[in-house]
Design a protein around this motif. Structure first.
Motif, PDB file in Angstrom:
ATOM      1  N   VAL A  38     -19.922  75.448  39.315  1.00  0.00           N
ATOM      2  CA  VAL A  38     -18.579  75.457  38.742  1.00  0.00           C
ATOM      3  C   VAL A  38     -17.587  76.145  39.678  1.00  0.00           C
ATOM      4  CG1 VAL A  38     -17.167  76.372  36.843  1.00  0.00           C
ATOM      5  CG2 VAL A  38     -19.392  75.322  36.355  1.00  0.00           C
ATOM      6  N   ASP A  99     -12.061  83.960  35.122  1.00  0.00           N
ATOM      7  CA  ASP A  99     -11.287  82.967  34.373  1.00  0.00           C
ATOM      8  C   ASP A  99     -10.058  83.603  33.723  1.00  0.00           C
ATOM      9  OD1 ASP A  99     -11.176  80.170  33.581  1.00  0.00           O
ATOM     10  OD2 ASP A  99     -11.526  80.874  31.528  1.00  0.00           O
ATOM     11  N   SER A 175     -18.823  80.762  23.718  1.00  0.00           N
ATOM     12  CA  SER A 175     -17.981  79.625  24.106  1.00  0.00           C
ATOM     13  C   SER A 175     -18.116  79.329  25.600  1.00  0.00           C
ATOM     14  CB  SER A 175     -16.515  79.893  23.743  1.00  0.00           C
ATOM     15  OG  SER A 175     -15.974  80.926  24.551  1.00  0.00           O
ATOM     16  N   TYR A 176     -18.236  80.365  26.419  1.00  0.00           N
ATOM     17  CA  TYR A 176     -18.413  80.150  27.855  1.00  0.00           C
ATOM     18  C   TYR A 176     -19.797  79.580  28.148  1.00  0.00           C
ATOM     19  CZ  TYR A 176     -14.026  82.141  29.484  1.00  0.00           C
ATOM     20  OH  TYR A 176     -12.697  82.348  29.766  1.00  0.00           O
ATOM     21  N   CYS A 177     -20.795  80.025  27.415  1.00  0.00           N
ATOM     22  CA  CYS A 177     -22.133  79.464  27.588  1.00  0.00           C
ATOM     23  C   CYS A 177     -22.145  77.971  27.250  1.00  0.00           C
ATOM     24  CB  CYS A 177     -23.138  80.212  26.719  1.00  0.00           C
ATOM     25  SG  CYS A 177     -23.515  81.889  27.287  1.00  0.00           S
ATOM     26  N   GLN A 178     -21.430  77.612  26.203  1.00  0.00           N
ATOM     27  CA  GLN A 178     -21.342  76.201  25.830  1.00  0.00           C
ATOM     28  C   GLN A 178     -20.629  75.392  26.903  1.00  0.00           C
ATOM     29  OE1 GLN A 178     -19.462  76.203  21.981  1.00  0.00           O
ATOM     30  NE2 GLN A 178     -21.284  76.940  20.916  1.00  0.00           N
ATOM     31  N   HIS A 179     -19.585  75.976  27.482  1.00  0.00           N
ATOM     32  CA  HIS A 179     -18.867  75.293  28.566  1.00  0.00           C
ATOM     33  C   HIS A 179     -19.793  75.049  29.745  1.00  0.00           C
ATOM     34  CE1 HIS A 179     -15.891  74.381  31.631  1.00  0.00           C
ATOM     35  NE2 HIS A 179     -16.330  75.406  32.343  1.00  0.00           N
ATOM     36  N   LEU A 180     -20.610  76.042  30.085  1.00  0.00           N
ATOM     37  CA  LEU A 180     -21.528  75.897  31.209  1.00  0.00           C
ATOM     38  C   LEU A 180     -22.608  74.863  30.906  1.00  0.00           C
ATOM     39  CD1 LEU A 180     -21.877  79.652  32.210  1.00  0.00           C
ATOM     40  CD2 LEU A 180     -20.621  77.874  33.430  1.00  0.00           C
ATOM     41  N   GLU A 181     -23.042  74.800  29.650  1.00  0.00           N
ATOM     42  CA  GLU A 181     -24.022  73.795  29.254  1.00  0.00           C
ATOM     43  C   GLU A 181     -23.452  72.395  29.417  1.00  0.00           C
ATOM     44  OE1 GLU A 181     -25.118  74.793  25.301  1.00  0.00           O
ATOM     45  OE2 GLU A 181     -26.367  76.493  25.885  1.00  0.00           O
ATOM     46  N   LYS A 182     -22.172  72.223  29.064  1.00  0.00           N
ATOM     47  CA  LYS A 182     -21.526  70.915  29.218  1.00  0.00           C
ATOM     48  C   LYS A 182     -21.445  70.534  30.686  1.00  0.00           C
ATOM     49  CE  LYS A 182     -18.714  71.174  25.013  1.00  0.00           C
ATOM     50  NZ  LYS A 182     -17.332  71.271  24.460  1.00  0.00           N
ATOM     51  N   GLU A 183     -21.161  71.520  31.541  1.00  0.00           N
ATOM     52  CA  GLU A 183     -21.116  71.250  32.971  1.00  0.00           C
ATOM     53  C   GLU A 183     -22.483  70.781  33.468  1.00  0.00           C
ATOM     54  OE1 GLU A 183     -18.846  71.184  35.256  1.00  0.00           O
ATOM     55  OE2 GLU A 183     -17.128  71.859  34.090  1.00  0.00           O
ATOM     56  N   CYS A 186     -22.992  67.202  32.296  1.00  0.00           N
ATOM     57  CA  CYS A 186     -22.140  66.279  33.061  1.00  0.00           C
ATOM     58  C   CYS A 186     -22.694  66.059  34.455  1.00  0.00           C
ATOM     59  CB  CYS A 186     -20.712  66.821  33.152  1.00  0.00           C
ATOM     60  SG  CYS A 186     -19.813  66.789  31.597  1.00  0.00           S
TER      61      CYS A 186
END
Length: 221
Positions: A38, A99, A175-183, A186
């Motif tokens: 990221v 961030d 919420s940041y962990c979820q964002h990293l999981e989405k990355e 993807c």
């Protein structure tokens, strides 16, 4: 204040290890791989913006070096993890700090000239918040390839830029962990990264000092 029960605190015997101490045998947590991906993507985009606009903002100027370090972000992150034994959560919270800076100072960009110093400073501050036992600034400076005096200055700079807002709630952390999981999803669930040399010699071979005349050995004095 964020408390993390699922990731172990650093298991350290003392705060002033000798230079010839062997690093613990570690397997790099997946979250570090995703974080480096990221950040590298962000830096690549911002470096192009700087070339197009010749502006990177001044708010993060204290973290700027005269040239980008020769070590990749992924190897640098693994290096910090290997030698400092920070819990993986420290890297997530460090990313939260970066961030926050990006959103608070949109005129300033995270680029190849400042991302390494931002990373080691943010992770060090996070380790003081999260881990029961952690290394001191002098050791983090040795691992990060900067002088102790510079890291002390960067720590204060970071704290003032954040208005000492270093607390991260469980909700924000999640919420940041979820964002990293989405990355990760993807990216197809796998991120390629260069290999890290697992020898103690790299303690004295890597420097991100910003002075032209500095040497790795001087950086670690």
């Amino acid at each position: 204040m964020l408390t993390v029960a699922e990731t172990p605190a650093a298991q350290l015997r003392h705060l002033e290890p000798s230079q010839d101490i062997e690093p613990p045998s570690t397997t790099t947590p997946r979250v570090l791989t995703i974080l480096s991906y990221v950040l590298e993507k962000l830096v690549t985009r911002n470096d192009k913006l700087v070339l197009d606009t010749t502006r990177a903002g001044n708010s993060l100027s204290a973290f700027h070096g005269v040239r980008a370090p020769g070590i990749s972000l992924s190897n640098y992150m693994e290096r910090i993890y290997k030698y400092t034994s920070c819990s993986p959560s420290c890297f997530v919270v460090g990313f939260v700090y970066i961030d926050r800076l990006v959103h608070k100072y949109p005129d300033s960009l995270v680029v190849s000239l400042n991302v390494h110093r931002l990373l080691v400073t943010s992770v060090m501050v996070a380790s003081k918040i999260l881990d029961d036992v952690h290394y001191n600034n002098a050791f983090f400076a040795r691992v990060g390839g900067v002088s102790n005096a510079e890291l002390n200055k960067l720590e204060l700079e970071l704290l003032f830029l954040l208005d000492f807002g270093v607390s991260v709630s469980s909700r924000v952390f999640e919420s940041y962990c979820q964002h990293l999981e989405k990355e990760m999803l993807c990216n197809g669930g796998a991120v390629e990264r260069p290999p890290l040399m697992n020898t103690i010699d790299d303690v004295t071979e890597i420097s991100v000092e910003d002075t032209q005349i500095s040497s790795p050995s001087h950086a670690f004095d």
